[in-house]
Design a protein around this motif. Structure first.
Motif, mmCIF file in Angstrom:
data_model
loop_
_atom_site.group_PDB
_atom_site.id
_atom_site.type_symbol
_atom_site.label_atom_id
_atom_site.label_comp_id
_atom_site.label_asym_id
_atom_site.label_seq_id
_atom_site.Cartn_x
_atom_site.Cartn_y
_atom_site.Cartn_z
ATOM 1 N N ILE A 95 52.524 45.694 37.575
ATOM 2 C CA ILE A 95 52.526 44.721 38.669
ATOM 3 C C ILE A 95 51.199 43.972 38.652
ATOM 4 O O ILE A 95 50.131 44.587 38.569
ATOM 5 N N PHE A 96 51.278 42.648 38.712
ATOM 6 C CA PHE A 96 50.092 41.811 38.811
ATOM 7 C C PHE A 96 50.025 41.207 40.206
ATOM 8 O O PHE A 96 51.014 40.658 40.696
ATOM 9 N N GLY A 97 48.855 41.309 40.836
ATOM 10 C CA GLY A 97 48.668 40.695 42.139
ATOM 11 C C GLY A 97 47.465 39.764 42.107
ATOM 12 O O GLY A 97 46.382 40.177 41.686
ATOM 13 N N ASP A 98 47.653 38.501 42.491
ATOM 14 C CA ASP A 98 46.515 37.574 42.565
ATOM 15 C C ASP A 98 46.097 37.454 44.022
ATOM 16 O O ASP A 98 46.751 36.783 44.808
ATOM 17 N N GLU A 99 45.035 38.132 44.383
ATOM 18 C CA GLU A 99 44.556 38.199 45.758
ATOM 19 C C GLU A 99 45.687 38.509 46.734
ATOM 20 O O GLU A 99 45.917 37.746 47.677
ATOM 21 N N PRO A 100 46.380 39.629 46.528
ATOM 22 C CA PRO A 100 47.552 39.923 47.353
ATOM 23 C C PRO A 100 47.212 40.149 48.826
ATOM 24 O O PRO A 100 48.094 40.072 49.671
ATOM 25 N N ILE A 141 57.795 43.011 34.459
ATOM 26 C CA ILE A 141 56.611 42.604 35.211
ATOM 27 C C ILE A 141 56.968 42.299 36.662
ATOM 28 O O ILE A 141 57.997 41.687 36.939
ATOM 29 N N GLY A 142 56.113 42.757 37.569
ATOM 30 C CA GLY A 142 56.260 42.407 38.978
ATOM 31 C C GLY A 142 55.077 41.561 39.405
ATOM 32 O O GLY A 142 53.972 41.737 38.895
ATOM 33 N N PHE A 143 55.312 40.644 40.319
ATOM 34 C CA PHE A 143 54.236 39.765 40.777
ATOM 35 C C PHE A 143 54.088 39.839 42.288
ATOM 36 O O PHE A 143 55.068 39.874 43.018
ATOM 37 N N ILE A 144 52.827 39.841 42.732
ATOM 38 C CA ILE A 144 52.551 39.683 44.159
ATOM 39 C C ILE A 144 51.506 38.581 44.267
ATOM 40 O O ILE A 144 50.397 38.725 43.754
ATOM 41 N N ILE A 177 49.068 48.852 38.319
ATOM 42 C CA ILE A 177 48.781 47.643 39.100
ATOM 43 C C ILE A 177 47.490 46.985 38.618
ATOM 44 O O ILE A 177 46.496 47.663 38.364
ATOM 45 N N VAL A 178 47.540 45.669 38.491
ATOM 46 C CA VAL A 178 46.348 44.872 38.219
ATOM 47 C C VAL A 178 46.203 43.872 39.356
ATOM 48 O O VAL A 178 47.148 43.141 39.668
ATOM 49 N N MET A 179 45.051 43.872 39.993
ATOM 50 C CA MET A 179 44.866 43.029 41.176
ATOM 51 C C MET A 179 43.590 42.205 41.069
ATOM 52 O O MET A 179 42.498 42.748 40.894
ATOM 53 N N VAL A 180 43.736 40.894 41.191
ATOM 54 C CA VAL A 180 42.569 40.023 41.300
ATOM 55 C C VAL A 180 42.137 39.988 42.754
ATOM 56 O O VAL A 180 42.966 39.844 43.645
ATOM 57 N N THR A 181 40.844 40.166 42.994
ATOM 58 C CA THR A 181 40.366 40.104 44.381
ATOM 59 C C THR A 181 38.916 39.643 44.451
ATOM 60 O O THR A 181 38.149 39.811 43.515
ATOM 61 N N HIS A 182 38.561 39.030 45.583
ATOM 62 C CA HIS A 182 37.165 38.683 45.872
ATOM 63 C C HIS A 182 36.528 39.738 46.766
ATOM 64 O O HIS A 182 35.331 39.696 47.026
#
Ligand SMILES: Nc1ncnc2c1ncn2[C@@H]1O[C@H](COP(=O)(O)OP(=O)(O)OP(=O)(O)O)[C@@H](O)[C@H]1O
Ligand SMILES: [Mg+2]
Length: 266
Positions: free
Chosen positions: A185-190, A104-107, A217-222
């Motif tokens: 890769i998981f990104g929380d509001e990268p 797993i990679g994190f941003i 890639i999985v990315m949380v975003t507003h």
């Protein structure tokens, strides 16, 4: 006859190849009694391999919780989670640490770079911790060069985070996540802390890493513009996935969000 029967028996229950992460009936509750909050409520989701998935929804809808549970950073109250063919739920701490390190990679929004290390050292830190060599030639080295080249950091490798712009720092964080070739890769509001130009740069790079390197890639975003770079958008509300959209554009995401807002205020 028995051979066929046992072969059928051995067929995995789940077809794993095209699924990088999977949640089944995942519920996550915080607190007990009157202070109990159900952050996720019986969520089922498949994250497709080699695709760019965005997660959207109002503040408090459970986006970060879902990502943290999928990534094994947080435990679930009920349900099961897999990364590839490894079931995350039920792993012991040590195995979880290894899974996160190897797969797993994190941003994160706040880059999380070490200020005393230069860009190259920050990028290779997880691999160094995992004991993988970057100086001995071979596949890791070639990959690393490709990643650095793609993020456009070749001229900045000796710079410390304090000597880099926000966009450059986030590109270092993206390169760090990619360098170890994680399954996902998981990104929380990268791009949450970036101005629109730096954000576009980072999103463009995330998109390329999916298209050209096959990254998941999985990315949380507003941000509808950020979500417009994804292949698929999942919409969360009150801990439930209430909708999804394929091949989104910034405009189509925005009008979908407006519809949700309309529902909530009516
Ligand atoms: N450690 C915790 N303890 C108690 N409640 C929590 C905890 N973490 C999250 N929650 C609650 O769970 C719900 C979902 O939180 P989560 O952080 O997943 O939301 P989010 O969609 O990521 O929101 P945001 O867009 O604001 O980041 C919220 O009601 C939140 O208050
Ligand atoms: Mg959040």
């Amino acid at each position: 006859m028995t051979t066929a029967a046992s072969a059928a028996h051995l067929t995995p229950v789940f077809e794993q190849n095209d699924v990088a992460a999977r949640a089944r009936q995942v519920t996550k509750a915080y607190g007990t009694g009157e202070t109990r909050v159900t952050a996720l409520n019986a969520v089922d989701v498949d994250i497709e391999r080699g695709r760019f998935t965005a997660i959207m929804g109002p503040s408090g809808s459970g986006k970060s919780t879902l990502m943290h549970c999928l990534a094994g950073l947080d435990s679930v109250s009920e349900g099961r989670i897999w990364i590839g063919d490894t079931e995350v739920t039920g792993l012991k701490d040590k195995q979880l640490t290894r899974l996160r390190r190897d797969k797993i990679g994190f941003i994160f929004q706040a880059f999380n770079l070490l200020p005393t290390l230069n860009a190259l050292e920050n990028i290779t830190l997880p691999m160094d911790i995992a004991g993988r060599r970057r100086t001995s030639g071979g596949a890791d080295r070639a990959w690393l060069e490709q990643v650095i080249d793609t993020v456009g950091l070749s001229g900045r490798l000796g710079h410390r985070p304090g000597q880099l712009s926000g966009g450059q720092q986030q590109r270092v964080a993206v390169a760090r996540a990619l360098a170890a070739r994680p399954e996902i890769i998981f990104g929380d509001e990268p791009t949450g802390n970036l101005d629109s130009r730096s954000g576009a740069e980072v999103l463009g790079f995330l998109r390329r890493s999916v298209d050209e390197l096959g990254q998941t890639i999985v990315m949380v975003t507003h941000d509808p513009v950020a979500a417009g770079h994804a292949d698929r958008v999942l919409f969360l509300a009150d801990g439930v996935i209430v909708d999804e959209m394929h091949n989104p554009t910034a405009d189509s995401v925005l009008s979908r969000m407006r519809r949700f807002d309309g529902k909530r205020t009516s």
